[in-house]
Design a protein around this motif. Structure first.
Motif, short mmCIF file in Angstrom:
data_model
loop_
_atom_site.label_atom_id
_atom_site.label_comp_id
_atom_site.label_asym_id
_atom_site.label_seq_id
_atom_site.Cartn_x
_atom_site.Cartn_y
_atom_site.Cartn_z
N PHE A 101 -11.29 8.36 -3.36
CA PHE A 101 -10.32 7.98 -4.37
C PHE A 101 -8.99 7.60 -3.74
O PHE A 101 -8.38 6.59 -4.10
N MET A 102 -8.54 8.41 -2.75
CA MET A 102 -7.27 8.12 -2.08
C MET A 102 -7.29 6.73 -1.46
O MET A 102 -6.33 5.96 -1.59
N ALA A 103 -8.41 6.40 -0.80
CA ALA A 103 -8.52 5.10 -0.16
C ALA A 103 -8.42 3.98 -1.19
O ALA A 103 -7.66 3.02 -1.01
N ILE A 107 2.30 10.45 -10.54
CA ILE A 107 1.32 11.45 -11.01
C ILE A 107 0.13 11.56 -10.06
O ILE A 107 -0.43 12.64 -9.88
N ILE A 108 -0.24 10.44 -9.44
CA ILE A 108 -1.38 10.50 -8.51
C ILE A 108 -1.06 11.42 -7.35
O ILE A 108 -1.86 12.26 -6.95
N HIS A 109 0.15 11.26 -6.79
CA HIS A 109 0.55 12.15 -5.69
C HIS A 109 0.53 13.60 -6.14
O HIS A 109 0.09 14.49 -5.40
N SER A 139 -4.75 1.53 -1.59
CA SER A 139 -4.76 0.16 -1.09
C SER A 139 -3.99 -0.77 -2.00
O SER A 139 -3.60 -1.85 -1.58
N ASN A 140 -3.80 -0.37 -3.27
CA ASN A 140 -3.07 -1.18 -4.22
C ASN A 140 -3.70 -2.56 -4.38
O ASN A 140 -3.03 -3.59 -4.32
N ASN A 141 -5.00 -2.54 -4.54
CA ASN A 141 -5.77 -3.77 -4.64
C ASN A 141 -6.71 -3.56 -5.80
O ASN A 141 -7.29 -2.49 -5.95
N LYS A 142 -6.86 -4.56 -6.67
CA LYS A 142 -7.62 -4.25 -7.88
C LYS A 142 -9.08 -3.99 -7.59
O LYS A 142 -9.70 -3.15 -8.22
N PHE A 143 -9.63 -4.66 -6.56
CA PHE A 143 -11.02 -4.37 -6.22
C PHE A 143 -11.18 -2.94 -5.74
O PHE A 143 -12.13 -2.24 -6.08
N ALA A 182 0.83 -1.20 0.00
CA ALA A 182 0.00 0.00 0.00
C ALA A 182 0.87 1.25 0.00
O ALA A 182 2.03 1.23 0.38
N ASP A 183 0.26 2.34 -0.47
CA ASP A 183 0.89 3.64 -0.37
C ASP A 183 0.61 4.13 1.05
O ASP A 183 -0.49 4.59 1.36
N LYS A 184 1.61 4.00 1.95
CA LYS A 184 1.33 4.13 3.39
C LYS A 184 0.72 5.48 3.75
O LYS A 184 -0.24 5.56 4.52
#
Lengths: 403, 103, 173
Positions: free
Chosen positions: A158-160, C29-31, A164-168, A104-106
């Motif tokens: 959107f951030m959430a 780019i998202i950041h 999460s780096n999860n395709k769902f 994940a993007d912490k």
């Protein structure tokens, strides 16, 4: 008797606030405390409302589905039909392990729930809860502020989903973006008629405009354009809060829990909280725009303080949200888009024309008054029927092949 | 040095940041965002001059800023649609790759 | 009391510029897009400071609510395969040249602004207020032509964007 007791009850929250603030001598400190008391009051009232809404929702859903719902939690041996459930849930959420996926993007993963709650609370600042109760009552463009604050919560979802780096989660955040952008439009468009009638973007002005001798009949919802506007507003609000039948971003049966999949423990609870706060503030806006805000339905009932009327209407709105959740099935993505762009937006635009007509014929009397009502009702119903006919042409009743 | 100077310097720096993004990044989306920032910097100037103008009552600066925001929104929509179209042709949003018209 | 607005302005300016500078040179780019949304909020804060309440809320509504959403959508649509993020920052010489040009423009602009004598009451804090009603009356009376043109422009832009972005019907293959 009624006159004096009414004013005491009406000013009761203000009296307490001023008494608390008068304890400190410094001027700027007093200002700070005055603001803080307002914020704490909103957090307490709506926090508790949130807690009891969750348990009410579960119990009502249970009843709708012919079961009992949660009824076990007891505190000190007292069991009030399970209404202590939210406190047990809070303890559970706080003590659960907080899991962050390795990929994940912490930073964003952490920020998303905080942003969600913060943005969903911003809307409460301009809602007029009572005759004298509003945090920022002097904001001129209050309605615009409300929508600006609401727009930001899309970013949190959107951030959430993305972090999460999860395709769902990613699919869900795409769905959420598309849904929220589409339904923002009808929501904004149906708010315009109320602004047009009141001649003001200030929410207090809109509520004051719905007062008068006729009581309940002065509310915007009891005019043709107001009724149509309220229905469109309600549908768009359901979609904006990601509630059933518009809960595609969550869609448990399709994409696990969408953007919530990788959240656990208290962060999950924060999302839940943000969603309910958003629902409450949108319901509050609906009450303000269409249901007369804090106005009592008739003069005889005006002895009940205005903030209680607002709260009662808010609760009714929330119960309707729950009722919809129990009744309707989830839409498909294409149906969702079609409903907004092909049905709600055109109807909201027609509604703008209706309210213009209504405004310009405000001085028609007698027989002309009947004509005014008939024309306005026709302006609401005819587009509804014809648009519905056009959109559903070629779609016959569904044939069940395997049932 | 007056307060108006400070506002103008703020907007000039923001403009340069937008310019840097438009010139130095090669992702089409970021170039577009840089252009948006430059537009915003111009809006800041309008608002600053409106605030310190001798007769702010007629609100010309604020009006211009509102129109400019509307135009910027239209620009963003069309720009991003173009980027998506470019992506469909080139499978890349690098602006260096969009060079099929180059001789 | 007169220093208070200056300090507020400085805080807003420094935070906005800092966030923008960081945002524009991140690799992801998202950041970038999310940080830029924050810097748009900073610009809205400047409008609030200047007393243009309506413009500030319109800024947040349009930029944070709509433009950043569309940007994020475009990023998601164009990054289906994990793109090499390094590639998106351009070649080194190209990048440095761009930054150099921007720095030179900044220097010229700042020197030009700082040496321009602005006489008059430009250091006094006047607090102009433009109410929503004023804006409405202005739009109706003085700027009605511009308003109509903007309406047409937005409609055309919306339709154009849909046409440009929608997939062409598959004729070949």
């Amino acid at each position: 008797m009624s006159a004096s007791s009414e004013s005491i009850l009406e000013a009761f929250p203000l009296t307490i606030r001023d008494w608390l603030a008068s304890v400190v001598p410094l001027d700027w400190l007093q200002w700070l405390i005055l603001s803080l008391i307002g914020i704490v009051a909103i957090l307490t009232v709506f926090g508790l409302t949130f807690a009891f809404t969750t348990v009410t929702e579960r119990k009502l859903l249970g009843r709708f589905q012919n079961r009992l719902g949660p009824n076990r939690v007891r505190i000190f041996g007292i069991r009030v039909f399970g209404f202590f459930q939210p406190f047990a849930d809070a303890v559970k959420a706080l003590t659960k392990e907080d899991i962050v996926p390795a990929a994940a993007d912490k930073v964003l993963h952490f920020l998303a729930p905080c942003a969600m709650v913060a943005f969903s609370l911003l809307g409460f600042a301009v809602l007029p809860f009572g005759k004298h109760l509003s945090l920022l009552s002097n904001i001129d463009a209050a309605l615009l502020y409300f929508f600006a604050a609401g727009a930001a919560s899309e970013l949190a979802i959107f951030m959430a989903g993305w972090s999460s780096n999860n395709k769902f989660s990613l699919i869900s955040s795409m769905r959420a973006l598309a849904q929220l952008i589409s339904y923002e439009l009808p929501l904004l468009l149906v708010a315009v008629p109320a602004v047009l009638m009141a001649g003001s973007l200030s929410l207090t002005g809109i509520v004051v405009n719905q007062g008068g001798d006729l009581g309940i009949l002065n509310w915007n919802v009891f005019t043709p354009w107001g009724f149509a506007g309220f229905i469109i507003f309600f549908i768009a609000a359901l979609a904006e809060c990601n509630r059933c039948p518009f809960d595609l971003p969550e869609g448990e049966s399709e994409i696990i829990a969408g953007y919530l999949t990788e959240y656990s423990g208290f962060k999950y609870a924060l999302f839940f909280m943000g969603e309910y706060f958003g629902m409450m503030s949108l319901s509050g806006l609906g009450v303000t725009l269409f249901l007369g805000g804090w106005q009592a339905p008739c003069a005889a009932l005006a002895f009940i303080p205005s903030y209680l009327w607002f709260y009662a209407k808010l609760i009714v709105m929330i119960l309707c949200f729950i009722w919809m959740r129990a009744t309707l099935l989830r839409l498909r993505m294409d149906q969702l888009m079609r409903l907004s762009w092909k049905f709600l937006v055109p109807l909201a635009l027609v509604n703008l024309g209706t309210v213009t007509f209504w405004k310009y014929t405000a001085d028609w009397e007698g027989g002309m008054l009947v004509a005014r009502w008939l024309i306005a009702i026709a302006l609401v119903i005819l587009p509804f029927i014809s648009l519905g006919k056009v959109l559903s042409s070629g779609l016959g009743p569904r044939k069940y092949r395997y049932a | 040095m007056t307060i108006l100077h400070l506002c103008l310097i703020f907007s000039a720096l923001l403009f340069s940041l937008g310019l840097a993004a438009a010139l130095a990044r090669s992702s089409g989306i970021l170039v577009l965002l840089g252009i948006e920032l430059m537009l915003n910097a111009a809006n800041i100037n309008f608002i600053a001059f409106w605030k310190f103008s001798p007769n702010p009552e007629n609100g010309t600066g604020a009006m211009f800023a509102i129109f400019s925001i509307a135009v910027a929104a239209a620009e963003a929509a069309v720009g991003l649609a173009l980027i998506i179209a470019i992506y469909r042709h080139q499978s890349s949003i690098r602006l260096q790759d969009a060079n099929t018209l180059k001789g | 009391m007169t220093t208070f607005p200056i300090i507020t302005l400085l805080i807003i300016a420094v935070i906005t510029l800092g966030i923008t500078a960081v945002a524009l040179f991140l690799k992801n780019i998202i950041h970038c897009s999310i940080l830029l949304a924050v810097s748009w909020v900073g610009i809205a804060a400047f409008y609030l400071w200047a007393g243009a309440e309506f413009v500030a809320f319109a800024q947040v509504l349009v930029y944070v609510g709509a433009v950043s959403m569309v940007v994020l959508f475009a990023v998601l649509l164009t990054q289906r395969k994990q793109l090499d993020l390094e590639k998106l920052t351009g070649t080194v010489g190209f990048r440095e040249l761009g930054k150099l040009a921007a720095a030179m423009v900044a220097t010229v602009l700042v020197i030009a602004i700082a040496t321009t004598p602005l006489t008059g009451s430009f250091d006094a804090i006047n607090e102009p207020v433009i109410t929503v009603r004023d804006i409405g009356i202005q739009l109706r009376d003085n700027h009605i032509g511009a308003l109509l043109i903007v309406g047409v422009l937005l409609t055309v832009a919306l339709l154009g964007a849909v046409v440009v972005a929608s997939a062409e019907p598959k004729t070949e293959e």
